[in-house]
Scaffold this motif. Structure first.
Motif: not given
Length: 449
Positions: A241-244, A271-275, A345-347, A389-392
């Protein structure tokens, strides 16, 4: 780092600060930068002292940026005329289809980074070479090409090297050049944040991809945020899930409590988080804390500690936990990394709606299935927004196939062209996609350093 070990470091700091620099030309441990300011890092204590100075500078700059961003930040910044030109070689920069890159910067301090992003021809060939080597799995050769470019005045090779180290989990090498970067450009060093969750790694590649439920919080964080967060807590097949947070302007204790409960529920549920914009929210919370005010709400303190835990910032967590312990006279919480890593990930400009999350590694036999899933997502949405954001890493052949498919989707209707965006790209992948001429139809947004 424990409670007493932290106090021990504090007591040793004055002694370390008295260490005087010695000329060190030719010393491999010398910090890169202006020759007149080079210092040898002969001991781990001296290196730690340099890190403390860099972190203190970073905190001051972050505080200034937060104040300026509240007046300057524009949610539609991705379309503003302040956009940076694409990094390209002298030949490619004049080509009609060169891709446009927005580095997701905001405020006047961010504008300097935008200008520096326009690499001169002296660095562009090295960046392109490193991007191709990296895409082909030649990581050592890519690293050597980038290190050979650090003597120039552009920041792009540094950013690409930061991303290479984060993609491969090389924290010590990252911290070493972060100190050199801060000294060289007189700016705050970037913070360590692996591009892939700890349980995946570059080889495993982060298998999950697909639509990620997203909550974009904006304005004042209060109890009303619970309605937006509820959809993330509902049962879902999505593992991520992603939170902005980048559009949050302030917070109340009640809002902090609601967000804290949601983050802890998601983390404990596996759950894995993208912040996105987690550093921005940290900057909003810190002025709310007053050491020694025992009657104040604990919610902002506990939310800050939760964010630092999810961001894997152990040192900041330990320092804040000690202040929390002193303020409320309770035992300090311990740093226990989550079972499934959160990715920060960055602002950047907040974007409403769910995104399609790309996996950590794209290549091999899975490319066809991924492109089919992107087609399905495109058929359900007017705009195509891919979360990178996860694409390395993406291999060269897969990158060419992806660019071809995205350009096709962007121009599927000549009368009504589709907006196609790749958000939070690392700089190695962004350089490769520019080299493959993603075209004006596909907008590339690299993450911010």
């Amino acid at each position: 780092m424990g409670f007493f070990s932290f106090l021990k470091k504090k007591s040793e700091a004055p002694a370390a600060a008295q260490a005087s620099p010695r000329p060190g030309a030719g010393n491999p441990s010398t910090v890169l930068g202006n020759p007149s300011t080079r210092m040898p890092l002969d001991t781990e204590a001296e290196r730690e002292r340099q890190r403390e100075i860099a972190r203190a500078t970073a905190a001051k700059i972050d505080e200034i940026e937060l104040e300026m961003a509240s007046d300057i930040f524009d949610d539609d910044a991705w379309g503003s005329p302040r956009r940076a030109p694409a990094v390209a070689s002298s030949a490619a920069s004049t080509a009609a289809g060169s891709a446009l890159v927005d580095l997701n910067t905001d405020g006047l301090l961010g504008l300097e980074s935008l200008l520096d992003a326009a690499a001169s021809p002296s660095s562009a060939p090295a960046a392109e070479e490193a991007a191709i080597l990296y895409a082909n799995g030649q990581l050592d050769a890519a690293e050597q090409a980038l290190r050979a470019s650090l003597a120039g005045s552009e920041r792009l090779p540094w950013w690409m090297l930061f991303d290479l180290y984060q993609a491969t989990g090389r924290e010590q090498d990252f911290e070493s050049i972060a100190i050199d970067y801060a000294s060289r450009f007189e700016t705050s060093p970037p913070a360590w944040q692996p591009l892939l969750p700890a349980h995946d790694g570059l080889a495993a590649g982060g298998a999950f991809s697909g639509v990620t439920p997203t909550a974009s919080l904006s304005g004042r964080l209060d109890a009303g945020a619970g309605a937006q967060l509820a959809r993330l807590l509902a049962p879902s097949p999505a593992a991520v899930v992603r939170l902005e947070f980048s559009a949050i302007a302030g917070a109340t204790p009640e809002g902090c409590s609601v967000l804290l409960d949601a983050l802890q529920t998601l983390r404990r549920g596996g759950r894995e988080l993208v912040l996105a914009g987690a550093d921005h929210l940290v900057g909003v919370l810190r002025p709310m804390l007053a050491i020694g005010e025992r009657n104040a709400s604990q919610a902002p303190w506990l939310l800050l500690l939760e964010l630092l835990l999810l961001m894997h910032r152990e040192k900041d967590f330990e320092e804040t936990a000690m202040d929390y312990c002193v303020t409320f006279e309770v035992s300090p919480p311990s740093f226990e990394p989550p079972l499934r890593s959160a990715l920060s990930v960055g602002t950047g400009p907040a974007l409403e709606g769910d995104r399609f999350l790309l996996p950590g590694m794209i290549g091999g036999d899975g490319v066809g299935a991924l492109l089919g899933a992107i087609d399905t997502y495109a058929g359900q949405h007017a705009a195509l927004v891919l979360d990178c954001s996860r694409l390395a890493r993406i291999d060269y052949g897969a990158a060419a196939a992806l660019v071809s498919r995205l350009r096709l989707l962007a121009g599927a209707s000549p009368d009504s062209p589709r907006k196609v965006e790749l958000r939070d790209l690392n700089h190695l992948v962004a350089a490769l996609l520019r080299l493959l001429d993603a075209g004006e139809q596909v907008r590339l947004y690299a993450h911010k350093y």
